[in-house]
Design an enzyme around this catalytic site. Structure first.
Site, PDB file in Angstrom:
ATOM      1  N   VAL B  17      49.781  35.038  40.413  1.00 31.30           N
ATOM      2  CA  VAL B  17      50.817  35.568  39.553  1.00 31.30           C
ATOM      3  C   VAL B  17      52.190  36.409  38.698  1.00 31.30           C
ATOM      4  O   VAL B  17      52.385  36.070  38.105  1.00 31.30           O
ATOM      5  CB  VAL B  17      49.738  36.912  39.558  1.00 31.30           C
ATOM      6  CG1 VAL B  17      49.720  38.422  38.672  1.00 31.30           C
ATOM      7  CG2 VAL B  17      48.110  37.256  40.256  1.00 31.30           C
ATOM      8  N   ARG B  49      57.992  32.634  51.575  1.00 28.30           N
ATOM      9  CA  ARG B  49      58.362  31.279  51.944  1.00 28.30           C
ATOM     10  C   ARG B  49      59.509  31.095  51.052  1.00 28.30           C
ATOM     11  O   ARG B  49      58.797  30.923  49.934  1.00 28.30           O
ATOM     12  CB  ARG B  49      56.833  30.704  51.663  1.00 28.30           C
ATOM     13  CG  ARG B  49      56.351  30.779  53.386  1.00 28.30           C
ATOM     14  CD  ARG B  49      55.349  29.562  53.127  1.00 28.30           C
ATOM     15  NE  ARG B  49      54.092  31.301  51.797  1.00 28.30           N
ATOM     16  CZ  ARG B  49      52.877  30.400  51.682  1.00 28.30           C
ATOM     17  NH1 ARG B  49      52.420  29.756  52.230  1.00 28.30           N
ATOM     18  NH2 ARG B  49      52.201  31.691  51.020  1.00 28.30           N
ATOM     19  N   LYS B 107      43.782  45.686  44.048  1.00 34.41           N
ATOM     20  CA  LYS B 107      43.040  46.767  43.218  1.00 34.41           C
ATOM     21  C   LYS B 107      42.768  47.539  44.684  1.00 34.41           C
ATOM     22  O   LYS B 107      41.849  48.536  44.159  1.00 34.41           O
ATOM     23  CB  LYS B 107      41.789  46.254  43.075  1.00 34.41           C
ATOM     24  CG  LYS B 107      41.114  44.850  43.706  1.00 34.41           C
ATOM     25  CD  LYS B 107      40.772  43.912  42.638  1.00 34.41           C
ATOM     26  CE  LYS B 107      40.799  42.816  43.601  1.00 34.41           C
ATOM     27  NZ  LYS B 107      41.576  41.262  42.725  1.00 34.41           N
ATOM     28  N   GLU B 131      46.331  48.310  35.298  1.00 37.75           N
ATOM     29  CA  GLU B 131      46.128  47.363  34.081  1.00 37.75           C
ATOM     30  C   GLU B 131      45.528  46.232  35.013  1.00 37.75           C
ATOM     31  O   GLU B 131      44.414  45.739  34.752  1.00 37.75           O
ATOM     32  CB  GLU B 131      46.632  47.497  32.923  1.00 37.75           C
ATOM     33  CG  GLU B 131      45.242  46.595  32.047  1.00 37.75           C
ATOM     34  CD  GLU B 131      44.561  47.199  31.790  1.00 37.75           C
ATOM     35  OE1 GLU B 131      43.294  47.420  32.024  1.00 37.75           O
ATOM     36  OE2 GLU B 131      45.017  48.331  30.413  1.00 37.75           O
ATOM     37  N   VAL B 134      42.130  45.705  37.757  1.00 38.32           N
ATOM     38  CA  VAL B 134      40.372  45.844  37.104  1.00 38.32           C
ATOM     39  C   VAL B 134      40.302  44.768  35.932  1.00 38.32           C
ATOM     40  O   VAL B 134      40.813  44.950  34.883  1.00 38.32           O
ATOM     41  CB  VAL B 134      39.622  46.801  36.182  1.00 38.32           C
ATOM     42  CG1 VAL B 134      38.333  46.942  36.398  1.00 38.32           C
ATOM     43  CG2 VAL B 134      40.338  47.876  37.841  1.00 38.32           C
ATOM     44  N   GLY B 189      37.672  25.720  42.831  1.00 37.81           N
ATOM     45  CA  GLY B 189      38.570  26.773  42.656  1.00 37.81           C
ATOM     46  C   GLY B 189      38.576  28.187  42.436  1.00 37.81           C
ATOM     47  O   GLY B 189      38.952  29.029  42.516  1.00 37.81           O
ATOM     48  N   ASP B 203      35.297  43.509  46.189  1.00 35.49           N
ATOM     49  CA  ASP B 203      35.888  43.484  45.065  1.00 35.49           C
ATOM     50  C   ASP B 203      35.662  44.233  44.053  1.00 35.49           C
ATOM     51  O   ASP B 203      36.384  45.331  43.405  1.00 35.49           O
ATOM     52  CB  ASP B 203      36.583  42.007  45.228  1.00 35.49           C
ATOM     53  CG  ASP B 203      37.361  42.181  43.386  1.00 35.49           C
ATOM     54  OD1 ASP B 203      39.142  41.783  43.702  1.00 35.49           O
ATOM     55  OD2 ASP B 203      36.882  41.866  42.847  1.00 35.49           O
ATOM     56  N   LYS B 207      36.875  48.468  42.237  1.00 33.92           N
ATOM     57  CA  LYS B 207      37.897  47.958  41.020  1.00 33.92           C
ATOM     58  C   LYS B 207      36.443  48.993  40.391  1.00 33.92           C
ATOM     59  O   LYS B 207      36.724  49.935  39.518  1.00 33.92           O
ATOM     60  CB  LYS B 207      36.792  47.139  39.980  1.00 33.92           C
ATOM     61  CG  LYS B 207      37.941  45.763  40.598  1.00 33.92           C
ATOM     62  CD  LYS B 207      37.970  44.219  40.186  1.00 33.92           C
ATOM     63  CE  LYS B 207      38.376  43.041  40.338  1.00 33.92           C
ATOM     64  NZ  LYS B 207      38.037  41.399  40.297  1.00 33.92           N
ATOM     65  N   GLY B 306      42.646  35.416  37.647  1.00 39.27           N
ATOM     66  CA  GLY B 306      43.962  33.605  37.393  1.00 39.27           C
ATOM     67  C   GLY B 306      45.291  34.489  36.569  1.00 39.27           C
ATOM     68  O   GLY B 306      45.212  35.346  36.407  1.00 39.27           O
TER      69      GLY B 306
END
Lengths: 430, 430
Positions: B17, B49, B107, B131, B134, B189, B203, B207, B306
């Site tokens: 992200v 890193r 979250k 924003e 969630v 993935g 998770d 939310k 993503g």
């Protein structure tokens, strides 16, 4: 942080939407106070027919003099739910001059004079909010201009008129013709006595202008929006659509050109695949599909009209505008810095589904195919069927410009072997 | 109105992200400047890193000392995309102390410590926006807390975890079992090496806590959320669902009780009718269905995770927070004034689909039906099938409380004629 002097709201219009706004302001007063940080008070309601009984509204607040109400000087927010250009425009401008912010549900006015109204709001450090102007209760203006403010929007494609979606859905699900479906929509109250604004796409075009302006940070005037109604969609078109795994929707489409240097906005009926999220939007619901660089594909779905849903959007704006006032700030105004050119319809690129009535004799397909090729329109599929000397030819093209397609159709009409062009419909959402 | 001194942004975390946030800040700098009203500058990037090559990021900006970065004193906005509780919590709190506003995608932290973080933001007149925490790119927090601020939300029901939706969609469309579908999700993935947080519903529960808090203007802690994972959903459950015209989704459901006096929040797999808009949410997409008094039914749909989609949400918040700073104002903070009690799972009322393995002999159905009746659970339909002395009984109930259903199942297990309870699944969205 709670202040006790209430924020004063003038309500212009007390019809289906206005009466709901007044009702919710009364019944949910405590919630609104908590959410705004100060009480909010209905200071006056301007109506045309003062003698009509309005349940829950103090008759002492009712006036026929909307101008005097907005000129009172102590009004914090004017809520305009009259609709139409005048007197709404003058009242809103006056409201700004007298220091009020404005919440409006007026798509026609915003589409026509949005830039001037935003400028007037800016001149007076006031807010102009209008979530209710597009797609009723669906949060759309705020997500586009705030949530996606860090993204690049490439396409906004939506069903933004509930009346026409009701009619098209009815034609699709029952096989009814346009008139029959319209009659049912009228009987059920989904269509007005004069349905022109809806079925000819004027309502959707106003919304497309507003959405394109916000999405592309560019002024898009109502005249910039290509508009085609849906009164000529037939049961046969739905049958053709179904053969292609599609349905037909009246779409408002705002697009950035592939090179990013221009935009287009248009309203017309189009075939879309049944697998597209917009295909399953039923009845009078609205939905808007948004594609952007980073977020990808988003969809917003909900009731596009009606008193309560529209009031929900108006009240959301009212809370935001009141908060801004308490903060001594204003929310985002017009953003038109990109100032991209709006291209004419001829430059729009999409696919087409064309039904031709042709003579049933050898060589017709070759003639037709030659015309497409000469205009640079590449054919995806052709389906031919015929009997008794008459035949029909259904051509689905690859992506081509509207200008090229128009040239193709003009040339086809001149062929002796083409008896008529039964229908031309764009194919979107693939 | 344009000022030239840039707003300074500290980016904490530069993974999937964070690197997208940095990239868009660079490539879309002019757009961001125009939309904010001032340039925005990446002032530092804290990473774990530092030796990893980060395309497009000036190596001079990279630091391993996140604390020093947020303590610089000239940072306007801290963007936290590290995730997890610590050091994110301390860094955010420090950011507020040093005068910065915060945009977070965290979250887990918001669900656990949202109230304290909001209080810290309020103490320093700073913003806390999240924003991206969630449903990734889907504008959801802002619509709930701003667009619907004048409405009364009664239910928020959504698919808020893309990994589990991918797995369940795969099971539905291919008939695969849970493990096979999980393996594919891992290979592609969509699932992490340790998928526990996703498949056990942790998770989604985080939310749900965030959404319930905003929707009901009430603090909802992570511990208040009932949580059931989806690892025990079988191919047989999907077959049963299909017989009922349903599919199975892992849902986060936040509900106001019928009397309005309490709320519940829960995460569990549930059957929903194929006709429900959530049923057609495919792959790793997310969608959230919202029901409110005035707006009616709304749905928000899009990619739930993503790098790019999450970055879109982060950047929308960044623009808003920067605008607020230029305005000398803050956006809406926590709204928990309603302070409704959060009821335990036992008080949740819904329908149930129960599969029992029973002895194939006369009187079993009567016995089973008696148990349901004794616990006040009304039966909608029963389907019986059997061979060779073994039989199965599928019971679908009318609406009943979770406590009543639990009591019923306990009693059923004690019947000699009930060999086992093969599955219990809630039925939602009807």
């Amino acid at each position: 942080m709670m202040r006790t002097r209430p924020l004063k709201v003038a309500l212009l219009g007390c019809g289906v939407v206005g009466s709901e706004v007044a009702r919710i302001m009364t019944t949910h007063a405590d919630d609104l106070t908590a959410r705004i940080g100060a009480p909010v008070e209905l200071a006056g309601v301007a109506v045309r027919r003062p003698d009509r009984v309005r349940e829950g509204i103090d008759p002492a607040l009712v006036t026929t003099d909307a101008t005097a109400l907005v000129k009172r000087g102590d009004i914090d927010v004017v809520v305009e739910v009259i609709g139409g250009i005048e007197p709404a425009r003058t009242l809103i401008t006056t409201a700004f001059e007298y220091g009020a912010s404005v919440v409006s549900a007026n798509k026609a006015l915003l589409a026509q004079d949005g830039a001037a109204l935003h400028a007037a709001a800016g001149d007076h450090d006031a807010d102009l909010y209008y979530e209710a102007a597009v797609a009723g209760a669906i949060p759309l203006i705020r997500p586009l201009r705030e949530s996606l403010a860090g993204d690049k929007i490439n396409r906004v494609m939506g069903i933004v008129n509930g009346t026409t979606n009701f009619i098209l859905d009815k034609m699709d699900s029952t096989g009814a013709g346009y008139q029959e479906a319209l009659d049912e929509a009228t009987a059920l109250g989904y269509a007005e006595a004069d349905p022109t604004a809806d079925v000819e796409g004027f309502d959707a075009a106003a919304k497309a202008a507003i959405l394109a302006g916000i999405a592309f940070h560019t002024r898009v005037r109502l005249d910039d929006v290509y508009r085609e109604g849906m009164t000529e969609v037939t049961a046969a078109d739905f049958a053709s659509a179904r053969e292609m795994g599609c349905t037909i929707k009246l779409l408002a489409i705002c697009e950035r050109a592939a090179d990013g240097a221009s935009v287009t906005a248009r309203v017309h009926p189009a075939m879309i695949p049944l697998s597209h999220p917009l295909a399953s939007v039923r009845g009078a619901y609205n939905a808007v599909f948004v594609e952007s660089d980073a977020a990808g594909q988003l969809m917003f779905y909900g009731p596009g009209a009606g008193g309560s849903p529209t009031a929900s959007a108006v009240l959301g704006d009212l809370v935001a505008v009141c908060r801004n006032r308490l903060n001594g700030a204003t929310g985002p105004g017009e953003s038109a810095y990109a100032a991209l050119p709006v291209s004419p319809m001829g430059e729009v690129v999409t696919r087409y589904h064309i039904s031709l009535d042709v003579a049933d004799k050898p060589g017709v397909l070759a003639q037709v195919a030659t015309v497409f090729a000469e205009h640079g329109v590449s054919i995806d599929t052709v389906r031919q069927s015929g009997k008794d000397g008459e035949a029909s030819l259904v051509v689905v093209t690859h992506r081509a410009s509207d200008a090229a397609l128009t040239g193709t159709v003009e040339a086809l009409r001149k062929l002796d072997t083409v008896r008529g062009v039964a229908s031309i419909m764009r194919v979107e959402g693939e």
